[in-house]
Design an enzyme around this catalytic site. Structure first.
Site, PDB file in Angstrom:
ATOM      1  N   ARG A  90      -5.955  -3.320   8.651  1.00 21.77           N
ATOM      2  CA  ARG A  90      -6.030  -4.708   9.022  1.00 21.77           C
ATOM      3  C   ARG A  90      -4.883  -5.221   9.601  1.00 21.77           C
ATOM      4  NH1 ARG A  90      -8.069  -4.726   3.258  1.00 21.77           N
ATOM      5  NH2 ARG A  90      -5.865  -4.993   2.934  1.00 21.77           N
ATOM      6  N   GLU A 137       0.256   1.559  -6.574  1.00 22.64           N
ATOM      7  CA  GLU A 137       0.155   1.165  -8.051  1.00 22.64           C
ATOM      8  C   GLU A 137       0.208   2.544  -8.881  1.00 22.64           C
ATOM      9  OE1 GLU A 137      -2.448  -1.613 -11.071  1.00 22.64           O
ATOM     10  OE2 GLU A 137      -2.964  -1.470  -8.807  1.00 22.64           O
TER      11      GLU A 137
END
Length: 171
Positions: free
Chosen positions: A58, A95
């Site tokens: 992106r 994460e």
């Protein structure tokens, strides 16, 4: 312009508790997308940059049109193993584990002023790794530009020494 009204918020995606900000609805509206890029390019113009850098994928949909608007080159930052020539790499935390980003070793010249762009500033891991890559090559990070900043995730921490522009901020 109130860009937030062109962002679709999807609750509990991709997992429960996450409030996903979908930029594709902004991009589907040509006038709004064009104005967003125009506003971000205005920030970049003030920085007297030589090149725009963006992480996949992106970061490309923000960085490429900004580079085009400014008549500057665009340098992609990709996941390790995706670029065909010699690269330098930077690890960053996820994460659950880590990943590695790469940039072509000859993509940035020492002393070049660089604008780093991405669609979203969340925790800052991807941008920190991108900054590390640019600086490894001797580039000067002149600014950071994002469509969206999720302030509640504190992504500015550790990159607050850089001039940072966010088109939209979610507190």
């Amino acid at each position: 312009m109130d860009y937030k009204k062109h962002i679709t918020v999807i609750e509990d995606y991709p997992q429960k508790g996450v409030s996903f900000k979908d930029i594709t609805t902004l991009m589907q509206n040509g006038e709004v997308y064009q104005q967003a890029i125009h506003d971000m390019a205005a920030f970049a113009r003030q920085k007297n940059i030589d090149v725009v850098v963006g992480p996949e994928a992106r970061g490309f949909v923000v960085g490429c049109p900004i580079a085009y608007a400014l008549g500057k080159g665009f340098v992609p930052v990709r996941k390790k193993g995706k670029l065909p020539r010699e690269t330098v790499d930077a690890d960053y935390g996820l994460e659950y584990g880590k990943d590695t980003l790469s940039i072509h070793k000859d993509a940035i010249q020492a002393g070049q002023r660089v604008l780093i762009t991405d669609d979203l500033l969340a925790t800052g891991g991807t941008i920190r790794a991108t900054i590390d890559l640019v600086e490894q090559l001797g580039g000067e990070v002149a600014g950071l530009a994002f469509l969206i900043e999720l302030r509640y995730l504190d992504g500015r921490k550790g990159i607050d020494q850089y001039d940072l522009y966010s088109l939209m901020i979610y507190e």
